[in-house]
Write a protein that holds these residues in place. Structure first.
Motif, PDB file in Angstrom:
ATOM      1  N   GLN A  75     -19.945  -5.379  40.921  1.00  0.00           N
ATOM      2  CA  GLN A  75     -21.303  -5.132  41.377  1.00  0.00           C
ATOM      3  C   GLN A  75     -22.311  -5.436  40.270  1.00  0.00           C
ATOM      4  O   GLN A  75     -23.356  -6.042  40.522  1.00  0.00           O
ATOM      5  CB  GLN A  75     -21.429  -3.676  41.833  1.00  0.00           C
ATOM      6  CG  GLN A  75     -20.598  -3.355  43.058  1.00  0.00           C
ATOM      7  CD  GLN A  75     -20.627  -1.885  43.420  1.00  0.00           C
ATOM      8  OE1 GLN A  75     -21.365  -1.102  42.827  1.00  0.00           O
ATOM      9  NE2 GLN A  75     -19.815  -1.495  44.380  1.00  0.00           N
ATOM     10  N   HIS A  76     -21.988  -5.025  39.051  1.00  0.00           N
ATOM     11  CA  HIS A  76     -22.916  -5.229  37.931  1.00  0.00           C
ATOM     12  C   HIS A  76     -23.073  -6.712  37.600  1.00  0.00           C
ATOM     13  O   HIS A  76     -24.192  -7.188  37.364  1.00  0.00           O
ATOM     14  CB  HIS A  76     -22.403  -4.470  36.708  1.00  0.00           C
ATOM     15  CG  HIS A  76     -23.250  -4.636  35.479  1.00  0.00           C
ATOM     16  ND1 HIS A  76     -24.580  -4.269  35.433  1.00  0.00           N
ATOM     17  CD2 HIS A  76     -22.957  -5.143  34.249  1.00  0.00           C
ATOM     18  CE1 HIS A  76     -25.073  -4.535  34.236  1.00  0.00           C
ATOM     19  NE2 HIS A  76     -24.112  -5.067  33.497  1.00  0.00           N
ATOM     20  N   PHE A  77     -21.973  -7.449  37.606  1.00  0.00           N
ATOM     21  CA  PHE A  77     -21.997  -8.872  37.260  1.00  0.00           C
ATOM     22  C   PHE A  77     -22.349  -9.750  38.458  1.00  0.00           C
ATOM     23  O   PHE A  77     -22.512 -10.951  38.309  1.00  0.00           O
ATOM     24  CB  PHE A  77     -20.636  -9.308  36.711  1.00  0.00           C
ATOM     25  CG  PHE A  77     -20.390  -8.953  35.267  1.00  0.00           C
ATOM     26  CD1 PHE A  77     -20.389  -9.924  34.280  1.00  0.00           C
ATOM     27  CD2 PHE A  77     -20.146  -7.649  34.882  1.00  0.00           C
ATOM     28  CE1 PHE A  77     -20.156  -9.609  32.952  1.00  0.00           C
ATOM     29  CE2 PHE A  77     -19.910  -7.315  33.557  1.00  0.00           C
ATOM     30  CZ  PHE A  77     -19.915  -8.290  32.587  1.00  0.00           C
ATOM     31  N   GLN A  78     -22.421  -9.150  39.648  1.00  0.00           N
ATOM     32  CA  GLN A  78     -22.652  -9.884  40.892  1.00  0.00           C
ATOM     33  C   GLN A  78     -21.578 -10.946  41.103  1.00  0.00           C
ATOM     34  O   GLN A  78     -21.846 -12.126  41.332  1.00  0.00           O
ATOM     35  CB  GLN A  78     -24.056 -10.494  40.915  1.00  0.00           C
ATOM     36  CG  GLN A  78     -25.160  -9.440  40.900  1.00  0.00           C
ATOM     37  CD  GLN A  78     -26.549  -9.997  41.096  1.00  0.00           C
ATOM     38  OE1 GLN A  78     -26.721 -11.035  41.735  1.00  0.00           O
ATOM     39  NE2 GLN A  78     -27.549  -9.311  40.565  1.00  0.00           N
ATOM     40  N   VAL A  79     -20.329 -10.496  40.988  1.00  0.00           N
ATOM     41  CA  VAL A  79     -19.153 -11.332  41.242  1.00  0.00           C
ATOM     42  C   VAL A  79     -18.306 -10.589  42.280  1.00  0.00           C
ATOM     43  O   VAL A  79     -18.007  -9.411  42.099  1.00  0.00           O
ATOM     44  CB  VAL A  79     -18.341 -11.565  39.956  1.00  0.00           C
ATOM     45  CG1 VAL A  79     -17.058 -12.334  40.258  1.00  0.00           C
ATOM     46  CG2 VAL A  79     -19.179 -12.332  38.931  1.00  0.00           C
ATOM     47  N   PRO A  80     -17.916 -11.241  43.384  1.00  0.00           N
ATOM     48  CA  PRO A  80     -17.295 -10.551  44.520  1.00  0.00           C
ATOM     49  C   PRO A  80     -15.820 -10.195  44.331  1.00  0.00           C
ATOM     50  O   PRO A  80     -14.951 -10.661  45.069  1.00  0.00           O
ATOM     51  CB  PRO A  80     -17.471 -11.552  45.657  1.00  0.00           C
ATOM     52  CG  PRO A  80     -17.431 -12.878  44.966  1.00  0.00           C
ATOM     53  CD  PRO A  80     -18.154 -12.669  43.656  1.00  0.00           C
ATOM     54  N   ILE A  81     -15.520  -9.341  43.372  1.00  0.00           N
ATOM     55  CA  ILE A  81     -14.126  -8.990  43.087  1.00  0.00           C
ATOM     56  C   ILE A  81     -13.612  -7.929  44.054  1.00  0.00           C
ATOM     57  O   ILE A  81     -14.260  -6.910  44.265  1.00  0.00           O
ATOM     58  CB  ILE A  81     -13.965  -8.505  41.635  1.00  0.00           C
ATOM     59  CG1 ILE A  81     -14.162  -9.668  40.658  1.00  0.00           C
ATOM     60  CG2 ILE A  81     -12.618  -7.853  41.417  1.00  0.00           C
ATOM     61  CD1 ILE A  81     -14.056  -9.277  39.203  1.00  0.00           C
ATOM     62  N   GLN A  82     -12.451  -8.176  44.623  1.00  0.00           N
ATOM     63  CA  GLN A  82     -11.697  -7.219  45.417  1.00  0.00           C
ATOM     64  C   GLN A  82     -10.229  -7.368  45.055  1.00  0.00           C
ATOM     65  O   GLN A  82      -9.755  -8.484  44.825  1.00  0.00           O
ATOM     66  CB  GLN A  82     -11.874  -7.486  46.915  1.00  0.00           C
ATOM     67  CG  GLN A  82     -13.240  -7.086  47.456  1.00  0.00           C
ATOM     68  CD  GLN A  82     -13.207  -5.682  48.028  1.00  0.00           C
ATOM     69  OE1 GLN A  82     -12.489  -4.805  47.544  1.00  0.00           O
ATOM     70  NE2 GLN A  82     -13.989  -5.456  49.065  1.00  0.00           N
ATOM     71  N   PHE A  83      -9.492  -6.263  45.015  1.00  0.00           N
ATOM     72  CA  PHE A  83      -8.076  -6.351  44.695  1.00  0.00           C
ATOM     73  C   PHE A  83      -7.309  -7.059  45.809  1.00  0.00           C
ATOM     74  O   PHE A  83      -7.569  -6.817  46.988  1.00  0.00           O
ATOM     75  CB  PHE A  83      -7.494  -4.957  44.490  1.00  0.00           C
ATOM     76  CG  PHE A  83      -7.426  -4.543  43.050  1.00  0.00           C
ATOM     77  CD1 PHE A  83      -6.210  -4.442  42.390  1.00  0.00           C
ATOM     78  CD2 PHE A  83      -8.581  -4.277  42.341  1.00  0.00           C
ATOM     79  CE1 PHE A  83      -6.152  -4.083  41.062  1.00  0.00           C
ATOM     80  CE2 PHE A  83      -8.543  -3.910  41.011  1.00  0.00           C
ATOM     81  CZ  PHE A  83      -7.317  -3.812  40.363  1.00  0.00           C
ATOM     82  N   PRO A  84      -6.348  -7.930  45.451  1.00  0.00           N
ATOM     83  CA  PRO A  84      -5.481  -8.537  46.472  1.00  0.00           C
ATOM     84  C   PRO A  84      -4.728  -7.455  47.242  1.00  0.00           C
ATOM     85  O   PRO A  84      -4.376  -6.413  46.673  1.00  0.00           O
ATOM     86  CB  PRO A  84      -4.507  -9.397  45.651  1.00  0.00           C
ATOM     87  CG  PRO A  84      -5.223  -9.645  44.362  1.00  0.00           C
ATOM     88  CD  PRO A  84      -6.035  -8.416  44.097  1.00  0.00           C
ATOM     89  N   LYS A  85      -4.497  -7.696  48.510  1.00  0.00           N
ATOM     90  CA  LYS A  85      -3.839  -6.672  49.330  1.00  0.00           C
ATOM     91  C   LYS A  85      -2.400  -6.429  48.884  1.00  0.00           C
ATOM     92  O   LYS A  85      -1.861  -5.345  49.068  1.00  0.00           O
ATOM     93  CB  LYS A  85      -3.885  -7.071  50.802  1.00  0.00           C
ATOM     94  CG  LYS A  85      -3.209  -8.391  51.147  1.00  0.00           C
ATOM     95  CD  LYS A  85      -3.342  -8.674  52.638  1.00  0.00           C
ATOM     96  CE  LYS A  85      -2.690  -9.991  53.030  1.00  0.00           C
ATOM     97  NZ  LYS A  85      -3.394 -11.155  52.481  1.00  0.00           N
ATOM     98  N   ASP A  86      -1.766  -7.432  48.297  1.00  0.00           N
ATOM     99  CA  ASP A  86      -0.403  -7.273  47.788  1.00  0.00           C
ATOM    100  C   ASP A  86      -0.430  -7.571  46.294  1.00  0.00           C
ATOM    101  O   ASP A  86       0.098  -8.576  45.830  1.00  0.00           O
ATOM    102  CB  ASP A  86       0.550  -8.218  48.524  1.00  0.00           C
ATOM    103  CG  ASP A  86       2.015  -7.907  48.230  1.00  0.00           C
ATOM    104  OD1 ASP A  86       2.280  -6.958  47.461  1.00  0.00           O
ATOM    105  OD2 ASP A  86       2.886  -8.618  48.758  1.00  0.00           O
ATOM    106  N   PHE A  87      -1.056  -6.670  45.535  1.00  0.00           N
ATOM    107  CA  PHE A  87      -1.381  -6.927  44.138  1.00  0.00           C
ATOM    108  C   PHE A  87      -0.163  -7.306  43.306  1.00  0.00           C
ATOM    109  O   PHE A  87      -0.163  -8.312  42.601  1.00  0.00           O
ATOM    110  CB  PHE A  87      -2.056  -5.689  43.534  1.00  0.00           C
ATOM    111  CG  PHE A  87      -2.362  -5.820  42.073  1.00  0.00           C
ATOM    112  CD1 PHE A  87      -3.507  -6.472  41.646  1.00  0.00           C
ATOM    113  CD2 PHE A  87      -1.501  -5.315  41.113  1.00  0.00           C
ATOM    114  CE1 PHE A  87      -3.801  -6.598  40.302  1.00  0.00           C
ATOM    115  CE2 PHE A  87      -1.781  -5.436  39.762  1.00  0.00           C
ATOM    116  CZ  PHE A  87      -2.929  -6.078  39.354  1.00  0.00           C
TER     117      PHE A  87
END
Length: 261
Positions: A75-87
């Protein structure tokens, strides 16, 4: 003639979300700071092996912290990071060897496409569920804001859904390259070269170079300023980097040139 640009080498692997953060910031600042940004596709598994380090996700407390940390940093860097569903399968078992060899082939023969293809590979791994209006340019500040907050659609406007893909699969790599604007025939040609000695050796040499600088993880930024080289680890050393360059740090998203006048 203006001053010659200083050189920044960014060693990165698309398996590393912190590399993505550093990558985006440096891409945004390269013209603001008048630096020659050189992207160096690197194999994080080789860095870990050489240094004796371990992925933070293998330690439960670090893994728990990393989940919240990346959410806040995205959110701070404005980069759309989400964890992979099968990390664990995506990150720790399948790895990034094919993807990083592909990027190495791109770097060798079509370096002008390296930034865009790298970004699309990160998107496939680290943007599991993010929505953006189909008519909104992904590079716009509005799109970055929606991606960073993972806002879901609340109207009938058509939205694009980003979902993590397996970058160890050839078709996924090709899809990322084509999404970045690379012709399908060219992408296929690069894919066929990932097993060539030239590409293998180049990726190995780049990884060894990062190790010689002292890398124990990624990202690593090496700033070459006034005849000296400074190695900085992580995506949270940008203020120090600005200091070394004699430049101003204006946050992860610098204002547009007109706004700085």
């Amino acid at each position: 003639m203006g001053p010659l640009p200083r050189t920044l080498e960014l060693f990165y692997d698309v398996l590393s979300p912190y590399s993505w953060l550093g990558f985006e910031v440096l891409c945004r600042y390269q013209h603001v700071w008048n630096v020659d940004l050189q992207l160096r596709p690197t194999l994080i598994a080789g860095i870990m092996k050489d240094s004796g380090n371990k992925p933070p996700a293998l330690l439960p407390r670090k893994a728990q912290y990393m989940t919240q940390d990346l959410r806040s940093l995205g959110q701070h860097f404005q980069v759309p990071i989400q964890f992979p569903k099968d990390f664990f399968s995506v990150i720790l078992e399948k790895g990034s060897l094919s993807a990083m060899r592909f990027l190495t082939a791109v770097h060798l023969e079509c370096p002008e496409m390296l930034e865009k293809v790298s970004r699309e590979l990160w998107m496939r791994v680290w943007s599991r569920v993010s929505w953006v209006p189909a008519d909104l340019p992904l590079g716009s500040s509005a799109a970055r804001g929606l991606l960073a907050t993972h806002t879901s659609p609340s109207s009938v406007t058509p939205f694009l859904l980003f979902q993590d893909e397996d970058i160890s699969e050839s078709q996924s790599i090709l899809a990322a390259a084509e999404k970045a604007g690379m012709p399908a025939e060219q992408a296929q040609r690069f894919l066929e070269k990932i097993s060539s000695p030239k590409v293998k050796n180049q990726l190995k040499e780049t990884t060894e170079t990062a190790c010689k600088y002292g890398a124990f993880g990624l990202p690593v930024t090496v700033a070459h300023v006034d005849g000296q080289s400074h190695m900085l680890f992580g995506s949270d050393r940008m203020e120090l980097l600005a200091h070394l360059l004699g430049e101003k740090w204006m946050g992860p998203v610098p204002p547009a040139p007109s706004a700085r006048l």
